[in-house]
Design a protein around this motif. Structure first.
Motif, PDB file in Angstrom:
ATOM      1  N   THR A  62       0.805  -1.225   0.000  1.00  0.00           N
ATOM      2  CA  THR A  62       0.000   0.000   0.000  1.00  0.00           C
ATOM      3  C   THR A  62       0.835   1.271   0.000  1.00  0.00           C
ATOM      4  OG1 THR A  62      -0.125  -0.044   2.423  1.00  0.00           O
ATOM      5  CG2 THR A  62      -1.900  -1.132   1.195  1.00  0.00           C
ATOM      6  N   GLY A  63       2.136   1.137   0.259  1.00  0.00           N
ATOM      7  CA  GLY A  63       2.983   2.321   0.316  1.00  0.00           C
ATOM      8  C   GLY A  63       2.911   3.051   1.643  1.00  0.00           C
ATOM      9  N   LEU A  64       2.259   2.442   2.630  1.00  0.00           N
ATOM     10  CA  LEU A  64       2.162   3.036   3.960  1.00  0.00           C
ATOM     11  C   LEU A  64       3.243   2.452   4.863  1.00  0.00           C
ATOM     12  CD1 LEU A  64      -1.717   2.800   4.400  1.00  0.00           C
ATOM     13  CD2 LEU A  64      -0.403   4.850   3.838  1.00  0.00           C
ATOM     14  N   THR A  65       3.555   3.160   5.928  1.00  0.00           N
ATOM     15  CA  THR A  65       4.538   2.644   6.871  1.00  0.00           C
ATOM     16  C   THR A  65       3.863   1.694   7.856  1.00  0.00           C
ATOM     17  OG1 THR A  65       4.217   4.423   8.487  1.00  0.00           O
ATOM     18  CG2 THR A  65       5.808   4.815   6.721  1.00  0.00           C
ATOM     19  N   VAL A  66       4.658   0.832   8.458  1.00  0.00           N
ATOM     20  CA  VAL A  66       4.128  -0.088   9.467  1.00  0.00           C
ATOM     21  C   VAL A  66       3.567   0.707  10.641  1.00  0.00           C
ATOM     22  CG1 VAL A  66       4.745  -1.883  11.129  1.00  0.00           C
ATOM     23  CG2 VAL A  66       5.650  -1.977   8.796  1.00  0.00           C
ATOM     24  N   ARG A  67       4.226   1.806  10.992  1.00  0.00           N
ATOM     25  CA  ARG A  67       3.737   2.643  12.090  1.00  0.00           C
ATOM     26  C   ARG A  67       2.348   3.186  11.782  1.00  0.00           C
ATOM     27  NH1 ARG A  67       7.416   7.381  14.539  1.00  0.00           N
ATOM     28  NH2 ARG A  67       8.472   5.538  15.339  1.00  0.00           N
ATOM     29  N   THR A  68       2.136   3.615  10.528  1.00  0.00           N
ATOM     30  CA  THR A  68       0.823   4.128  10.132  1.00  0.00           C
ATOM     31  C   THR A  68      -0.238   3.043  10.243  1.00  0.00           C
ATOM     32  OG1 THR A  68       1.760   5.773   8.630  1.00  0.00           O
ATOM     33  CG2 THR A  68      -0.518   5.112   8.235  1.00  0.00           C
ATOM     34  N   LEU A  69       0.092   1.833   9.813  1.00  0.00           N
ATOM     35  CA  LEU A  69      -0.861   0.727   9.892  1.00  0.00           C
ATOM     36  C   LEU A  69      -1.191   0.391  11.345  1.00  0.00           C
ATOM     37  CD1 LEU A  69       0.475  -1.645   7.083  1.00  0.00           C
ATOM     38  CD2 LEU A  69      -1.421  -0.017   6.967  1.00  0.00           C
ATOM     39  N   HIS A  70      -0.183   0.443  12.198  1.00  0.00           N
ATOM     40  CA  HIS A  70      -0.430   0.200  13.624  1.00  0.00           C
ATOM     41  C   HIS A  70      -1.398   1.251  14.175  1.00  0.00           C
ATOM     42  CE1 HIS A  70       1.969  -3.211  14.764  1.00  0.00           C
ATOM     43  NE2 HIS A  70       3.066  -2.717  14.215  1.00  0.00           N
ATOM     44  N   TYR A  71      -1.190   2.507  13.763  1.00  0.00           N
ATOM     45  CA  TYR A  71      -2.061   3.578  14.252  1.00  0.00           C
ATOM     46  C   TYR A  71      -3.479   3.399  13.722  1.00  0.00           C
ATOM     47  CZ  TYR A  71      -3.999   8.172  15.180  1.00  0.00           C
ATOM     48  OH  TYR A  71      -4.805   9.191  15.607  1.00  0.00           O
ATOM     49  N   TYR A  72      -3.615   3.038  12.453  1.00  0.00           N
ATOM     50  CA  TYR A  72      -4.944   2.796  11.883  1.00  0.00           C
ATOM     51  C   TYR A  72      -5.667   1.693  12.658  1.00  0.00           C
ATOM     52  CZ  TYR A  72      -4.068   5.661   7.707  1.00  0.00           C
ATOM     53  OH  TYR A  72      -3.834   6.697   6.838  1.00  0.00           O
ATOM     54  N   GLU A  73      -4.916   0.675  13.039  1.00  0.00           N
ATOM     55  CA  GLU A  73      -5.526  -0.409  13.808  1.00  0.00           C
ATOM     56  C   GLU A  73      -5.931   0.082  15.196  1.00  0.00           C
ATOM     57  OE1 GLU A  73      -4.267  -4.751  15.646  1.00  0.00           O
ATOM     58  OE2 GLU A  73      -3.294  -4.044  13.808  1.00  0.00           O
ATOM     59  N   GLN A  74      -5.093   0.927  15.788  1.00  0.00           N
ATOM     60  CA  GLN A  74      -5.365   1.435  17.133  1.00  0.00           C
ATOM     61  C   GLN A  74      -6.658   2.241  17.182  1.00  0.00           C
ATOM     62  OE1 GLN A  74      -2.309   3.987  18.656  1.00  0.00           O
ATOM     63  NE2 GLN A  74      -3.350   4.377  20.582  1.00  0.00           N
ATOM     64  N   ILE A  75      -6.930   3.030  16.143  1.00  0.00           N
ATOM     65  CA  ILE A  75      -8.124   3.876  16.146  1.00  0.00           C
ATOM     66  C   ILE A  75      -9.321   3.194  15.491  1.00  0.00           C
ATOM     67  CG2 ILE A  75      -6.731   5.972  16.138  1.00  0.00           C
ATOM     68  CD1 ILE A  75      -7.387   6.324  13.177  1.00  0.00           C
ATOM     69  N   GLY A  76      -9.168   1.932  15.124  1.00  0.00           N
ATOM     70  CA  GLY A  76     -10.292   1.188  14.580  1.00  0.00           C
ATOM     71  C   GLY A  76     -10.528   1.363  13.100  1.00  0.00           C
ATOM     72  N   LEU A  77      -9.571   1.946  12.400  1.00  0.00           N
ATOM     73  CA  LEU A  77      -9.735   2.152  10.967  1.00  0.00           C
ATOM     74  C   LEU A  77      -9.378   0.894  10.177  1.00  0.00           C
ATOM     75  CD1 LEU A  77     -10.551   4.436   9.055  1.00  0.00           C
ATOM     76  CD2 LEU A  77      -8.143   5.078   8.881  1.00  0.00           C
ATOM     77  N   LEU A  78      -8.559   0.046  10.766  1.00  0.00           N
ATOM     78  CA  LEU A  78      -8.123  -1.189  10.116  1.00  0.00           C
ATOM     79  C   LEU A  78      -8.148  -2.314  11.139  1.00  0.00           C
ATOM     80  CD1 LEU A  78      -6.760  -2.654   7.659  1.00  0.00           C
ATOM     81  CD2 LEU A  78      -4.567  -1.987   8.675  1.00  0.00           C
ATOM     82  N   THR A  79      -8.724  -3.439  10.749  1.00  0.00           N
ATOM     83  CA  THR A  79      -8.786  -4.597  11.643  1.00  0.00           C
ATOM     84  C   THR A  79      -8.279  -5.827  10.895  1.00  0.00           C
ATOM     85  OG1 THR A  79     -10.728  -3.691  12.765  1.00  0.00           O
ATOM     86  CG2 THR A  79     -10.272  -6.033  13.076  1.00  0.00           C
TER      87      THR A  79
END
Length: 248
Positions: free
Chosen positions: A8-25
């Motif tokens: 996706t071109g995103l960083t692992v940190r960004t994905l972790h944050y998305y998961e934390q706020i419920g945007l990605l599961t």
């Protein structure tokens, strides 16, 4: 998660944050406990990217993806209005620079001051209160003080990590305690760490509601010398709230 980040071109940190706020599961986990993502998860991230390019913040993106009542046309109209305002500011800036050049001015400081004054240093003020239990505080403020409920974000373990309540045209963010930034609830430190003032239509009626709800009132309704009728009360974790109305 590394493979998804690469795709996706995103960083692992960004994905972790998305998961934390419920945007990605994650769609599942491997026997070793690693997060697993499927094509649907990747497609969701693609939609997140598209909506972010439209200028939406993450809360708006999450609502767009998860709320059936979300209206694309209304969101686009609001975004268009924001773009128009930005274009107007840019046009004013261009006019200022062109005028300075045409006049042959050499006072760089004056030109920069004129450019800076075209855009306000701040666009919105957001109050932030720290709570040991954001979820419980969110419910309490809505039920006891009658504030309007806003977003409540939970992490993968169900813990509330961000909350919002609305008082009139203002928004108040509820933030969990965080040692790294010395953010602590009044309950934890044993002292009031923040105070909020809210304008209401009827101070006495609001006071009666709070008393009936078992709220700890600090000050009974009183007319102050500065022209407001005010009463004060503590919330569930000790923040001091003042509800007031002008005497004019």
């Amino acid at each position: 998660m590394g493979e998804l980040a690469e795709a996706t071109g995103l960083t692992v940190r960004t994905l972790h944050y998305y998961e934390q706020i419920g945007l990605l599961t994650p769609s599942g986990r491997s026997p070793a406990g690693h997060r697993l993502y499927d094509a649907e998860d990747e497609a969701r991230l693609y939609r997140v990217g598209l909506l972010r390019r439209l200028g939406m913040n993450l809360a708006e993106v999450r609502r767009a993806l998860d709320d059936p009542a979300w209206d694309l046309a209304s969101a686009m109209r609001a975004h268009l209005a924001a773009l128009d305002a930005r274009l107007e500011a840019t046009a004013r800036l261009r006019s200022t620079v062109a005028g300075a050049l045409q006049a042959g001015g050499t006072d760089l400081v004056a030109v920069l001051e004129g450019m800076t004054s075209l855009e306000p240093p701040a666009q919105q003020r957001i109050m932030l209160l720290v709570y040991a239990d954001v979820g419980a505080a969110h419910a309490w403020l809505v039920e006891r003080f009658g504030l309007l409920p806003g977003e409540l974000v939970r992490d993968g373990e169900g813990r509330a990590v961000h909350g919002e309540v609305h008082a009139g045209d203002g928004v108040i963010w509820l933030h969990p305690e965080q040692d790294a930034y010395r953010l602590a609830s009044p309950r934890s430190v044993g002292a009031t760490t923040a105070s909020v003032a809210v304008l209401v239509d009827d101070v006495d009626a609001h006071h009666e509601r709070s008393v009936a709800a078992g709220v700890e009132v600090r000050q009974q309704p009183v007319d102050q010398d500065y022209g407001y009728r005010v009463y004060s009360a503590y919330d569930v974790e000790g923040h001091l709230w003042s509800f007031m109305r002008s005497l004019d």
